[in-house]
Motif scaffolding. Sequence first.
Motif, PDB file in Angstrom:
ATOM      1  N   VAL A  35       0.841  -1.207   0.000  1.00 15.98           N
ATOM      2  CA  VAL A  35       0.000   0.000   0.000  1.00 15.98           C
ATOM      3  C   VAL A  35       0.872   1.252   0.000  1.00 15.98           C
ATOM      4  O   VAL A  35       0.588   2.231  -0.713  1.00 15.98           O
ATOM      5  CB  VAL A  35      -0.950  -0.002   1.217  1.00 15.98           C
ATOM      6  CG1 VAL A  35      -1.630   1.356   1.372  1.00 15.98           C
ATOM      7  CG2 VAL A  35      -1.999  -1.097   1.063  1.00 15.98           C
ATOM      8  N   VAL A  36       1.953   1.232   0.773  1.00 15.13           N
ATOM      9  CA  VAL A  36       2.880   2.365   0.796  1.00 15.13           C
ATOM     10  C   VAL A  36       3.469   2.600  -0.596  1.00 15.13           C
ATOM     11  O   VAL A  36       3.556   3.740  -1.066  1.00 15.13           O
ATOM     12  CB  VAL A  36       4.002   2.129   1.827  1.00 15.13           C
ATOM     13  CG1 VAL A  36       5.127   3.168   1.656  1.00 15.13           C
ATOM     14  CG2 VAL A  36       3.441   2.204   3.243  1.00 15.13           C
ATOM     15  N   ASP A  37       3.860   1.523  -1.268  1.00 15.72           N
ATOM     16  CA  ASP A  37       4.438   1.648  -2.614  1.00 15.72           C
ATOM     17  C   ASP A  37       3.452   2.273  -3.598  1.00 15.72           C
ATOM     18  O   ASP A  37       3.856   2.978  -4.527  1.00 15.72           O
ATOM     19  CB  ASP A  37       4.860   0.268  -3.135  1.00 15.72           C
ATOM     20  CG  ASP A  37       6.078  -0.281  -2.412  1.00 15.72           C
ATOM     21  OD1 ASP A  37       6.774   0.510  -1.744  1.00 15.72           O
ATOM     22  OD2 ASP A  37       6.326  -1.498  -2.500  1.00 15.72           O
ATOM     23  N   VAL A  38       2.157   2.008  -3.416  1.00 13.97           N
ATOM     24  CA  VAL A  38       1.141   2.566  -4.311  1.00 13.97           C
ATOM     25  C   VAL A  38       0.848   4.029  -3.971  1.00 13.97           C
ATOM     26  O   VAL A  38       0.597   4.850  -4.866  1.00 13.97           O
ATOM     27  CB  VAL A  38      -0.160   1.726  -4.232  1.00 13.97           C
ATOM     28  CG1 VAL A  38      -1.281   2.387  -5.033  1.00 13.97           C
ATOM     29  CG2 VAL A  38       0.087   0.311  -4.755  1.00 13.97           C
ATOM     30  N   ILE A  39       0.898   4.380  -2.687  1.00 16.33           N
ATOM     31  CA  ILE A  39       0.531   5.731  -2.248  1.00 16.33           C
ATOM     32  C   ILE A  39       1.629   6.757  -2.510  1.00 16.33           C
ATOM     33  O   ILE A  39       1.349   7.901  -2.880  1.00 16.33           O
ATOM     34  CB  ILE A  39       0.156   5.719  -0.749  1.00 16.33           C
ATOM     35  CG1 ILE A  39      -1.163   4.962  -0.549  1.00 16.33           C
ATOM     36  CG2 ILE A  39       0.025   7.140  -0.205  1.00 16.33           C
ATOM     37  CD1 ILE A  39      -1.569   4.826   0.899  1.00 16.33           C
ATOM     38  N   LEU A  77       7.831   4.117   7.147  1.00 24.35           N
ATOM     39  CA  LEU A  77       6.869   3.062   7.460  1.00 24.35           C
ATOM     40  C   LEU A  77       7.118   1.837   6.580  1.00 24.35           C
ATOM     41  O   LEU A  77       7.110   0.689   7.069  1.00 24.35           O
ATOM     42  CB  LEU A  77       5.447   3.579   7.250  1.00 24.35           C
ATOM     43  CG  LEU A  77       4.310   2.553   7.421  1.00 24.35           C
ATOM     44  CD1 LEU A  77       4.310   1.975   8.833  1.00 24.35           C
ATOM     45  CD2 LEU A  77       2.963   3.177   7.072  1.00 24.35           C
ATOM     46  N   GLY A  78       7.337   2.076   5.302  1.00 24.07           N
ATOM     47  CA  GLY A  78       7.620   0.968   4.393  1.00 24.07           C
ATOM     48  C   GLY A  78       8.882   0.223   4.788  1.00 24.07           C
ATOM     49  O   GLY A  78       8.933  -1.010   4.746  1.00 24.07           O
ATOM     50  N   TRP A  79       9.913   0.967   5.191  1.00 23.99           N
ATOM     51  CA  TRP A  79      11.174   0.342   5.617  1.00 23.99           C
ATOM     52  C   TRP A  79      10.940  -0.584   6.805  1.00 23.99           C
ATOM     53  O   TRP A  79      11.469  -1.700   6.852  1.00 23.99           O
ATOM     54  CB  TRP A  79      12.186   1.435   5.983  1.00 23.99           C
ATOM     55  CG  TRP A  79      13.541   0.899   6.356  1.00 23.99           C
ATOM     56  CD1 TRP A  79      14.588   0.649   5.527  1.00 23.99           C
ATOM     57  CD2 TRP A  79      13.994   0.571   7.678  1.00 23.99           C
ATOM     58  NE1 TRP A  79      15.666   0.176   6.216  1.00 23.99           N
ATOM     59  CE2 TRP A  79      15.332   0.118   7.552  1.00 23.99           C
ATOM     60  CE3 TRP A  79      13.413   0.610   8.940  1.00 23.99           C
ATOM     61  CZ2 TRP A  79      16.081  -0.297   8.652  1.00 23.99           C
ATOM     62  CZ3 TRP A  79      14.163   0.186  10.034  1.00 23.99           C
ATOM     63  CH2 TRP A  79      15.479  -0.252   9.889  1.00 23.99           C
ATOM     64  N   VAL A  80      10.136  -0.141   7.765  1.00 22.97           N
ATOM     65  CA  VAL A  80       9.866  -0.937   8.968  1.00 22.97           C
ATOM     66  C   VAL A  80       9.133  -2.228   8.616  1.00 22.97           C
ATOM     67  O   VAL A  80       9.531  -3.326   9.026  1.00 22.97           O
ATOM     68  CB  VAL A  80       9.055  -0.127  10.002  1.00 22.97           C
ATOM     69  CG1 VAL A  80       8.577  -1.037  11.145  1.00 22.97           C
ATOM     70  CG2 VAL A  80       9.895   1.009  10.564  1.00 22.97           C
ATOM     71  N   VAL A  81       8.042  -2.110   7.843  1.00 23.57           N
ATOM     72  CA  VAL A  81       7.239  -3.305   7.567  1.00 23.57           C
ATOM     73  C   VAL A  81       7.981  -4.291   6.661  1.00 23.57           C
ATOM     74  O   VAL A  81       7.837  -5.513   6.823  1.00 23.57           O
ATOM     75  CB  VAL A  81       5.868  -2.931   6.961  1.00 23.57           C
ATOM     76  CG1 VAL A  81       5.042  -2.140   7.966  1.00 23.57           C
ATOM     77  CG2 VAL A  81       6.007  -2.168   5.658  1.00 23.57           C
ATOM     78  N   ILE A 154      -4.173  -4.342  -8.070  1.00 18.24           N
ATOM     79  CA  ILE A 154      -5.472  -3.850  -7.594  1.00 18.24           C
ATOM     80  C   ILE A 154      -5.361  -2.387  -7.162  1.00 18.24           C
ATOM     81  O   ILE A 154      -6.214  -1.551  -7.498  1.00 18.24           O
ATOM     82  CB  ILE A 154      -5.983  -4.726  -6.426  1.00 18.24           C
ATOM     83  CG1 ILE A 154      -6.333  -6.123  -6.933  1.00 18.24           C
ATOM     84  CG2 ILE A 154      -7.210  -4.081  -5.769  1.00 18.24           C
ATOM     85  CD1 ILE A 154      -6.629  -7.117  -5.822  1.00 18.24           C
ATOM     86  N   GLY A 155      -4.290  -2.063  -6.413  1.00 19.91           N
ATOM     87  CA  GLY A 155      -4.115  -0.690  -5.935  1.00 19.91           C
ATOM     88  C   GLY A 155      -3.918   0.309  -7.064  1.00 19.91           C
ATOM     89  O   GLY A 155      -4.556   1.368  -7.093  1.00 19.91           O
ATOM     90  N   ILE A 156      -3.049  -0.031  -8.010  1.00 18.52           N
ATOM     91  CA  ILE A 156      -2.766   0.874  -9.127  1.00 18.52           C
ATOM     92  C   ILE A 156      -3.997   1.063 -10.002  1.00 18.52           C
ATOM     93  O   ILE A 156      -4.326   2.188 -10.403  1.00 18.52           O
ATOM     94  CB  ILE A 156      -1.575   0.350  -9.946  1.00 18.52           C
ATOM     95  CG1 ILE A 156      -0.272   0.495  -9.142  1.00 18.52           C
ATOM     96  CG2 ILE A 156      -1.456   1.076 -11.278  1.00 18.52           C
ATOM     97  CD1 ILE A 156       0.942  -0.105  -9.807  1.00 18.52           C
ATOM     98  N   LEU A 157      -4.691  -0.027 -10.301  1.00 21.24           N
ATOM     99  CA  LEU A 157      -5.905   0.089 -11.117  1.00 21.24           C
ATOM    100  C   LEU A 157      -6.966   0.913 -10.400  1.00 21.24           C
ATOM    101  O   LEU A 157      -7.686   1.702 -11.030  1.00 21.24           O
ATOM    102  CB  LEU A 157      -6.450  -1.301 -11.449  1.00 21.24           C
ATOM    103  CG  LEU A 157      -5.634  -2.123 -12.446  1.00 21.24           C
ATOM    104  CD1 LEU A 157      -6.226  -3.511 -12.605  1.00 21.24           C
ATOM    105  CD2 LEU A 157      -5.550  -1.429 -13.801  1.00 21.24           C
TER     106      LEU A 157
END
Length: 310
Positions: A35-39, A77-81, A154-157
């Motif tokens: 989700v972070v990568d998409v946002i 946040l992305g780095w942590v997860v 799904i996120g990008i679409l």
Amino acid sequence: MRRLTKETYKIYWDHVRPYQWLAVLMLASLVVGTVVDVIVPIFYKRFFDVLAAGITSPAAKPALFNIIFIILGMHALGWVVWRVSIFANNYLQPRVMTDLANFSFEYLHQHSYGFFVNRFAGALVRKVNRFSGAFEGVADKLYWDLLPLALKTIGILGVLFYKNVLLGAAMLGWSVIFMAVNYALTMYKLKYDVEAAELNTKVTARLADTITNQVNIKIFARFRDELSAFRRLTNEEFRINYFTWNLGGYIESLQAALTIALEFGIFYLAIGLWSQGVLTVGDFVLLQAYVLQMVWRLWDFGRIFRQLYR
């Protein structure tokens, strides 16, 4: 083959189940990271929209700083997860592979004496090692490739359809064509990959057998015969490997052509929408980021399924 694949996956799942809470943690981390990568590209879009808005530098500076600090927070946040995912995976996979090796040892030695007499020891060892070692490849393809691919697509679409239905439809149509072509060619190539794997097992078994019986080979002067037989096997392995590698090269060539078509088509469509005032300059940055992410994820789509079935 499909029945054996399903049975293998069932055995894998039975050995993962004792660590299901760790698997849930990994799945949650994967979802958040994707989700972070998409946002993040959405905030880069806003950044370039501010730059292109013609606002004076002193007035735009606070807004730009605010955006990049938000991006920094998202990356943190992305780095942590993703670190949670990696270190949890570093325990789960070796643990399950160890359990599978113990399971294989127990299952193998419950067979009768006749089972071992009629089979090469080298081939049995090879199959046992492949069974436990293959779990790593299957788990990696599912967790690091297939699930992120599904979530990111799904996120990008979703974002593109929200921005403009035509952009979303274009990306969806291209994705369906890309995956359908890839899947069809992968299933065609799979039978040759299986043949190559079987030949590799035969070569290994033949080598192991000659090492085990090297005294008899020397006593009865069978070296030349064994060498000729071994060369025939390795030449067969070469031919099938050469064919499958070339086939893989043709598939990648087609993928590259489809990628070029996507980038050209999506930007051609975007220019028309921009000229109508529907899109902004920042949207081009968003589109480029999403195109790269989609291509990066979908590029190995065929290999994922080939690995899972193989």
